[in-house]
Design an enzyme around this catalytic site. Structure first.
Site, PDB file in Angstrom:
ATOM      1  N   CYS A  92      -2.110  -0.717   7.692  1.00 39.66           N
ATOM      2  CA  CYS A  92      -1.387   0.512   7.362  1.00 39.66           C
ATOM      3  C   CYS A  92      -1.502   1.425   8.647  1.00 39.66           C
ATOM      4  CB  CYS A  92      -1.890   1.208   6.048  1.00 39.66           C
ATOM      5  SG  CYS A  92      -1.113   0.553   4.753  1.00 39.66           S
ATOM      6  N   GLU A 123       1.066   3.928   1.911  1.00 38.00           N
ATOM      7  CA  GLU A 123       1.363   4.410   3.191  1.00 38.00           C
ATOM      8  C   GLU A 123       2.719   3.256   3.521  1.00 38.00           C
ATOM      9  OE1 GLU A 123      -3.224   3.583   3.691  1.00 38.00           O
ATOM     10  OE2 GLU A 123      -1.609   3.242   2.112  1.00 38.00           O
ATOM     11  N   CYS A 137      -6.160   0.997   5.718  1.00 36.64           N
ATOM     12  CA  CYS A 137      -6.529  -0.269   6.040  1.00 36.64           C
ATOM     13  C   CYS A 137      -6.237  -0.278   7.624  1.00 36.64           C
ATOM     14  CB  CYS A 137      -6.322  -1.243   5.228  1.00 36.64           C
ATOM     15  SG  CYS A 137      -4.644  -1.530   5.161  1.00 36.64           S
ATOM     16  N   HIS A 172       0.885  -1.104   0.055  1.00 34.08           N
ATOM     17  CA  HIS A 172       0.015  -0.076  -0.047  1.00 34.08           C
ATOM     18  C   HIS A 172       0.801   1.423  -0.073  1.00 34.08           C
ATOM     19  CE1 HIS A 172      -3.797  -2.084   1.930  1.00 34.08           C
ATOM     20  NE2 HIS A 172      -3.301  -2.777   0.695  1.00 34.08           N
TER      21      HIS A 172
END
Length: 142
Positions: free
Chosen positions: A103, A74, A100, A72
């Site tokens: 993260c 992040e 999510c 992801h």
């Protein structure tokens, strides 16, 4: 003066626009996500969703499902910090989509104190965890 009228709100909107542009670097077809980590008005890290270094730049399988090893935005931005001389204590992360839960855990552990995001995701567990940790969360939807 409301938040929307503050200098910080204008900065938040600008950095989020920059994160949206950064998302365009992603090779992912289903969704392109960008993230910027900002500390003291300096961008100290950036990331977008994609495969790990050295892997082919294909995020989805033949059925259009995201491969399990895609990182992801992040996570990419935070792990990039680990390879630099910067640290994210007290920083703000700007993300084009809400984080999510995985993260969110990274954001908490990285010492990031503010999260500004632009799109809501159907699951809210990441946002819920951030708020539980006392992190300031700001939604700047369109």
């Amino acid at each position: 003066m409301s938040y929307k009228e503050t200098k910080q709100a204008l900065l938040d909107q600008r950095y989020l626009r920059m994160a949206r542009i950064w998302a365009e670097n992603s090779y992912c077809v289903r969704r392109q996500v960008g993230a910027l980590v900002v500390k003291e008005k300096m961008i100290i890290s950036d990331g977008y969703n994609g495969t790990p270094s050295g892997f082919e730049n294909i995020c989805e399988d033949d059925n259009g499902v995201t491969k399990p090893y895609v990182l992801h935005a992040e996570a990419n931005a935070i792990t990039k910090l680990a390879r630099s001389s910067n640290n994210s204590d007290g920083a703000t992360i700007y993300i084009t989509a809400s984080p999510c839960i995985e993260c969110a855990k990274l954001i908490i552990q990285a010492g990031i104190k503010r999260v500004v995001y632009g799109e809501k995701y159907r699951l809210t567990d990441g946002i819920d965890l951030l708020e539980r940790a006392g992190i300031e969360v700001i939604y700047l939807g369109d």
